[in-house]
Design a protein around this motif. Structure first.
Motif, PDB file in Angstrom:
ATOM      1  N   ALA A 225       0.490  -0.858   0.188  1.00 34.57           N
ATOM      2  CA  ALA A 225       0.230  -0.240   0.144  1.00 34.57           C
ATOM      3  C   ALA A 225       1.075   1.567   0.157  1.00 34.57           C
ATOM      4  O   ALA A 225       1.579   1.476   0.584  1.00 34.57           O
TER       5      ALA A 225
ATOM      6  N   TRP B 255      -2.628   5.430   1.536  1.00 33.72           N
ATOM      7  CA  TRP B 255      -3.567   4.505   1.731  1.00 33.72           C
ATOM      8  C   TRP B 255      -3.854   3.258   2.384  1.00 33.72           C
ATOM      9  O   TRP B 255      -3.165   2.893   2.878  1.00 33.72           O
ATOM     10  N   THR B 256      -4.742   2.659   2.201  1.00 31.97           N
ATOM     11  CA  THR B 256      -5.402   1.775   2.710  1.00 31.97           C
ATOM     12  C   THR B 256      -5.304   0.412   2.099  1.00 31.97           C
ATOM     13  O   THR B 256      -6.347   0.795   0.988  1.00 31.97           O
TER      14      THR B 256
ATOM     15  N   PHE C  49      -7.223  -0.480  -3.063  1.00 30.79           N
ATOM     16  CA  PHE C  49      -7.047   1.138  -2.424  1.00 30.79           C
ATOM     17  C   PHE C  49      -7.955   2.046  -1.787  1.00 30.79           C
ATOM     18  O   PHE C  49      -8.154   2.289  -2.861  1.00 30.79           O
TER      19      PHE C  49
ATOM     20  N   LYS D   4      -8.188   6.156  -0.597  1.00 30.22           N
ATOM     21  CA  LYS D   4      -8.095   7.080   0.818  1.00 30.22           C
ATOM     22  C   LYS D   4      -8.815   8.238   0.493  1.00 30.22           C
ATOM     23  O   LYS D   4      -9.270   8.911  -0.126  1.00 30.22           O
TER      24      LYS D   4
ATOM     25  N   GLU E 256      -3.874  15.707  -4.358  1.00 23.84           N
ATOM     26  CA  GLU E 256      -3.871  14.878  -4.750  1.00 23.84           C
ATOM     27  C   GLU E 256      -3.638  15.065  -6.733  1.00 23.84           C
ATOM     28  O   GLU E 256      -3.397  13.942  -7.342  1.00 23.84           O
TER      29      GLU E 256
ATOM     30  N   CYS F 105      -7.652   4.615 -11.007  1.00 20.71           N
ATOM     31  CA  CYS F 105      -8.308   5.792  -9.800  1.00 20.71           C
ATOM     32  C   CYS F 105      -9.167   5.965 -10.365  1.00 20.71           C
ATOM     33  O   CYS F 105      -9.516   7.117 -10.920  1.00 20.71           O
TER      34      CYS F 105
END
Length: 160
Positions: free
Chosen positions: A65, A69-70, A86, A88, A94, A113
């Motif tokens: 990761a 981020w998780t 992931f 966030k 960003e 994303c």
């Protein structure tokens, strides 16, 4: 299978927002040269509080990761593909940048994303089903029952 809710709190019905979560944009990245460092493009516009959800596919190895981020899940499609997700809660800085995703072995990669608005606002409002191997030409995502019950929910099915 991923799902996002739009509750402003997990309490009573008075905390429910009026709209479903909205996918504002999807930014695609392809890393065509094998490497252990993969620069993944973020959406051009990102506001504080947006949900960023990144799906990344590689052939094999471990996916780490990125900072901040998780990892929601990582699953393998047999021995030929690995998919990781992931998430966030965006700071708003960003937009138009890249995020470095590191793999344990040199790999090509592809990623998407998602920028999502009108969501719960905390990562606890994002859930995923246990990843399963497709095994057929007509994959069917697993069942997933939201912990928040029948609310406005955005569903995303993915295969990698």
């Amino acid at each position: 299978m991923l799902m996002l809710n739009n509750l402003s709190g997990f309490g009573t019905g008075s905390n429910v927002l009026a709209a479903f979560p909205v996918v504002e944009s999807i930014t695609q990245t392809t890393v065509s040269v094998a490497a252990t460092s993969h620069l993944i493009s973020m959406p051009a516009t990102v506001n504080a509080g947006d949900l960023l959800l990144m799906l990344l596919v590689i052939d094999s190895g471990t996916i780490t990761a990125p900072g901040g981020w998780t990892k929601l899940f990582e699953g393998a499609q047999g021995t030929i593909l690995k998919l990781a997700c992931f998430i966030k809660n965006a700071a708003g800085t960003e937009g138009g940048t890249t995020v470095d995703v590191v793999t344990s072995t040199s790999q090509k990669a592809t990623a998407q994303c998602y920028r999502v608005t009108s969501w719960f606002g905390a990562l606890a409002g994002v859930e995923a089903a246990t990843a399963v191997a497709a095994g057929t030409a007509d994959p069917n995502p697993p069942s997933l029952t939201p912990s928040w019950g029948a609310r406005n929910t955005l569903w995303i099915a993915c295969l990698g």
